[in-house]
Motif scaffolding. Sequence first.
Motif, PDB file in Angstrom:
ATOM      1  N   SER A 391       0.877  -1.123   0.191  1.00  0.00           N
ATOM      2  CA  SER A 391       0.010   0.127   0.002  1.00  0.00           C
ATOM      3  C   SER A 391       0.915   1.229   0.048  1.00  0.00           C
ATOM      4  N   PHE A 392       0.954   1.809  -1.273  1.00  0.00           N
ATOM      5  CA  PHE A 392       1.844   3.176  -1.418  1.00  0.00           C
ATOM      6  C   PHE A 392       0.960   4.173  -0.697  1.00  0.00           C
ATOM      7  N   ASN A 393       1.640   4.496   0.540  1.00  0.00           N
ATOM      8  CA  ASN A 393       0.772   5.519   1.416  1.00  0.00           C
ATOM      9  C   ASN A 393       1.491   6.546   2.155  1.00  0.00           C
ATOM     10  N   GLN A 394       2.880   6.551   1.956  1.00  0.00           N
ATOM     11  CA  GLN A 394       3.692   7.673   2.915  1.00  0.00           C
ATOM     12  C   GLN A 394       4.340   8.498   2.009  1.00  0.00           C
ATOM     13  N   SER A 395       5.072   9.431   2.312  1.00  0.00           N
ATOM     14  CA  SER A 395       5.820  10.295   1.755  1.00  0.00           C
ATOM     15  C   SER A 395       7.121  10.134   2.178  1.00  0.00           C
ATOM     16  N   ASP A 396       8.145  10.261   1.198  1.00  0.00           N
ATOM     17  CA  ASP A 396       9.532  10.301   1.501  1.00  0.00           C
ATOM     18  C   ASP A 396       9.949  11.099   2.563  1.00  0.00           C
ATOM     19  N   GLU A 397       9.613  12.354   2.503  1.00  0.00           N
ATOM     20  CA  GLU A 397       9.731  13.337   3.457  1.00  0.00           C
ATOM     21  C   GLU A 397       9.497  12.668   5.018  1.00  0.00           C
ATOM     22  N   ASP A 398       8.418  12.010   5.016  1.00  0.00           N
ATOM     23  CA  ASP A 398       8.117  11.738   6.453  1.00  0.00           C
ATOM     24  C   ASP A 398       9.165  10.649   6.884  1.00  0.00           C
ATOM     25  N   VAL A 399       9.226   9.673   5.856  1.00  0.00           N
ATOM     26  CA  VAL A 399      10.116   8.337   5.974  1.00  0.00           C
ATOM     27  C   VAL A 399      11.456   9.072   6.473  1.00  0.00           C
ATOM     28  N   ARG A 400      11.913  10.019   5.779  1.00  0.00           N
ATOM     29  CA  ARG A 400      13.226  10.556   6.058  1.00  0.00           C
ATOM     30  C   ARG A 400      13.402  11.376   7.542  1.00  0.00           C
ATOM     31  N   ALA A 401      12.307  11.947   7.892  1.00  0.00           N
ATOM     32  CA  ALA A 401      12.264  12.555   9.263  1.00  0.00           C
ATOM     33  C   ALA A 401      12.447  11.656  10.363  1.00  0.00           C
ATOM     34  N   PHE A 402      11.409  10.450  10.256  1.00  0.00           N
ATOM     35  CA  PHE A 402      11.691   9.550  11.408  1.00  0.00           C
ATOM     36  C   PHE A 402      12.957   8.886  11.497  1.00  0.00           C
ATOM     37  N   MET A 403      13.292   8.572  10.416  1.00  0.00           N
ATOM     38  CA  MET A 403      14.758   7.913  10.252  1.00  0.00           C
ATOM     39  C   MET A 403      15.917   8.860  11.077  1.00  0.00           C
ATOM     40  N   LYS A 404      16.013  10.052  10.970  1.00  0.00           N
ATOM     41  CA  LYS A 404      16.978  10.699  11.501  1.00  0.00           C
ATOM     42  C   LYS A 404      17.008  10.958  12.794  1.00  0.00           C
ATOM     43  N   VAL A 434      24.105   6.332   1.120  1.00  0.00           N
ATOM     44  CA  VAL A 434      25.093   6.393   0.005  1.00  0.00           C
ATOM     45  C   VAL A 434      24.600   7.476  -1.095  1.00  0.00           C
ATOM     46  N   LYS A 435      23.257   7.384  -1.399  1.00  0.00           N
ATOM     47  CA  LYS A 435      22.653   8.240  -2.498  1.00  0.00           C
ATOM     48  C   LYS A 435      22.341   9.328  -2.242  1.00  0.00           C
ATOM     49  N   GLU A 436      21.507   9.470  -0.930  1.00  0.00           N
ATOM     50  CA  GLU A 436      20.998  10.744  -0.544  1.00  0.00           C
ATOM     51  C   GLU A 436      21.565  11.406   0.602  1.00  0.00           C
ATOM     52  N   HIS A 437      22.453  10.939   1.222  1.00  0.00           N
ATOM     53  CA  HIS A 437      23.177  11.433   2.458  1.00  0.00           C
ATOM     54  C   HIS A 437      22.198  11.939   3.457  1.00  0.00           C
ATOM     55  N   THR A 438      21.169  11.072   3.691  1.00  0.00           N
ATOM     56  CA  THR A 438      20.179  11.555   4.671  1.00  0.00           C
ATOM     57  C   THR A 438      20.648  11.259   6.169  1.00  0.00           C
ATOM     58  N   ILE A 439      21.218  10.343   6.253  1.00  0.00           N
ATOM     59  CA  ILE A 439      22.213   9.752   7.575  1.00  0.00           C
ATOM     60  C   ILE A 439      23.507   9.520   7.232  1.00  0.00           C
ATOM     61  N   SER A 440      24.434   9.362   8.176  1.00  0.00           N
ATOM     62  CA  SER A 440      25.624   9.020   8.178  1.00  0.00           C
ATOM     63  C   SER A 440      25.664   7.574   8.071  1.00  0.00           C
ATOM     64  N   LEU A 441      26.781   6.824   7.894  1.00  0.00           N
ATOM     65  CA  LEU A 441      27.153   5.512   7.924  1.00  0.00           C
ATOM     66  C   LEU A 441      26.984   5.247   9.418  1.00  0.00           C
ATOM     67  N   GLY A 442      27.585   6.028  10.103  1.00  0.00           N
ATOM     68  CA  GLY A 442      27.492   5.739  11.510  1.00  0.00           C
ATOM     69  C   GLY A 442      26.197   5.575  12.259  1.00  0.00           C
ATOM     70  N   GLN A 443      25.286   6.383  11.769  1.00  0.00           N
ATOM     71  CA  GLN A 443      23.947   6.430  12.280  1.00  0.00           C
ATOM     72  C   GLN A 443      23.291   5.471  11.936  1.00  0.00           C
ATOM     73  N   PHE A 444      23.695   4.933  10.625  1.00  0.00           N
ATOM     74  CA  PHE A 444      22.908   3.674  10.147  1.00  0.00           C
ATOM     75  C   PHE A 444      23.239   2.569  10.798  1.00  0.00           C
ATOM     76  N   ILE A 445      24.522   2.396  11.328  1.00  0.00           N
ATOM     77  CA  ILE A 445      25.276   1.190  11.964  1.00  0.00           C
ATOM     78  C   ILE A 445      24.197   1.111  13.393  1.00  0.00           C
ATOM     79  N   ARG A 446      24.478   2.388  14.083  1.00  0.00           N
ATOM     80  CA  ARG A 446      23.983   2.510  15.443  1.00  0.00           C
ATOM     81  C   ARG A 446      22.283   1.999  15.452  1.00  0.00           C
ATOM     82  N   SER A 447      21.547   2.788  14.568  1.00  0.00           N
ATOM     83  CA  SER A 447      20.211   2.477  14.476  1.00  0.00           C
ATOM     84  C   SER A 447      19.908   0.908  14.117  1.00  0.00           C
TER      85      SER A 447
END
Length: 531
Positions: A391-404, A434-447
Amino acid sequence: MQKSVVVLAVLAALAVLSSAARAATDAPAELDLLLRGGTVYTGDSNEPVVGDVGIVGDRIVFAGRKAPAQFSARRTIDATGMVVAPGFIDAHTHANADLHSTDPRKRLNIPFLTQGVTTAVIGNDGFGGFDIAAQTQRLRSAPVGTNVAMYVGFGPVRIDQLGEANRAPTPEQLDAMRQHVSRAMCDGALGLSTGLFYPPQNFSKTEEVIELAKVAARHGGLYDSHIRDESMYNIGLKGSIEEVIRIGHEARLPVHVAHIKALGVDVQGQSGDIIRRIEKERAAGLDITADHYPWTASSTRFSAALVPPWAVDGGREAMLKRFDDAAVQERLRTGMRENLRLRGGPETILFSAGSTKYVGKTLADVAKASSADPVDAAIAVLRDGDLMIASFNQSDEDVRAFMKRPWVMTSSDSSLGHPRAYGTFARKYDQYVVKEHTISLGQFIRSSSSLTADTLGLKQRGHLRPGYYADVVVFDPARYAAKATYTQPALLSEGVVTVLVNGRLAVDAGKPTGVGAGQPLLRTPKAGSCT
């Protein structure tokens, strides 16, 4: 036993010797495995060091610096240019069917291992059985590929006493439900999980949930919830966050929002409000966290997405009868039409698993082919069976905001017909690091590791530290990526070269080894709570 003694001896030696003394000592020590020259993220910091990880048995001996001179290794893996990190922990999966399968290959959990996941959490959305001891025994007697941590699910607890009926429990039934939760907690459950969006769990009042959450709290557990409404189906996204907060305060336990999202056209863009509300509570002392997946499409059963809860009271058979009941047609169809609007219309519903008659088509496709209204087409599909949908029901902006946010960890919410089972962790890295630089590699690993272990209370996991269990992933930062898509959801991710689960090689040179080294990870109840 002999291996454990060796591990303890090595750790003791490292603890006693100063760095200078270690450099001067002639006493050799043999490792089982040395990962040499990698870019090491220990999970304790977002910054890496180029160094080594040494392992004896199922434990880490040292990590994040060059191996002391006196160490030799039975095997050395050159990790130069690779990222070395704690094995990833998937905070929310539905991998229980594979993990408890009679098929040894399914039990290996290869779609997870090939992303670097070494621990899968099951029992989420309130679906986990309260038979924690029996599940533990099965996991120990039939080898599994990843470690497994378990929630006790509100659904089976409630169904045991009330079936699928829309009514409140009697005091006697509520007491029996409390006993189920208590027993599960004493047997090692992480806490209580609910899926308050799904029938019959959504028939419960908040007060009923609080009473069971208090039991989990008494044993030192967590409360995890697929909240009552991620959209505007009933009390709304904001109202559902308030309900979680209330449960945390009144039951006095940490609370966790499963796969946090803003689902549907009426709530897209509300991530900022939700983040501010949660962080206000965190600042005031409430332990509230969340997990998320890096996809704009969710996945659920078609009936859960479109049919109003009152129409599924009593289960599928009762729902089908209501489809033929003239007295409820206007109410039923109005509710379904509104739910379809909330999700963005028939074009946003992709049938992803179930009857091959529909898989790969949208609801709009099905309606057009039969020259039917979308609601009529939906009812016709449901008469055939209840399919899984993307179900395609979310925005990329919201996904990124929570992820950070530093309190949001990674999860797949793995399900049939959706690429998230095969590619969540790899996609999060490839797309958002890699592509968007939304979070760092360190943030990805920690999360994806230490935050999850620390939040869920998984002892000696999620970090590369001396004495911790050797759950480790090594991946190629130039190649690590998801291959699964919405139309080909079962393609394995690429780029993971080595995975260790409890010190044993589960992936070697990029290939699964067939070793089932996973263990059930049981939470220790609060002292004295089970006596």
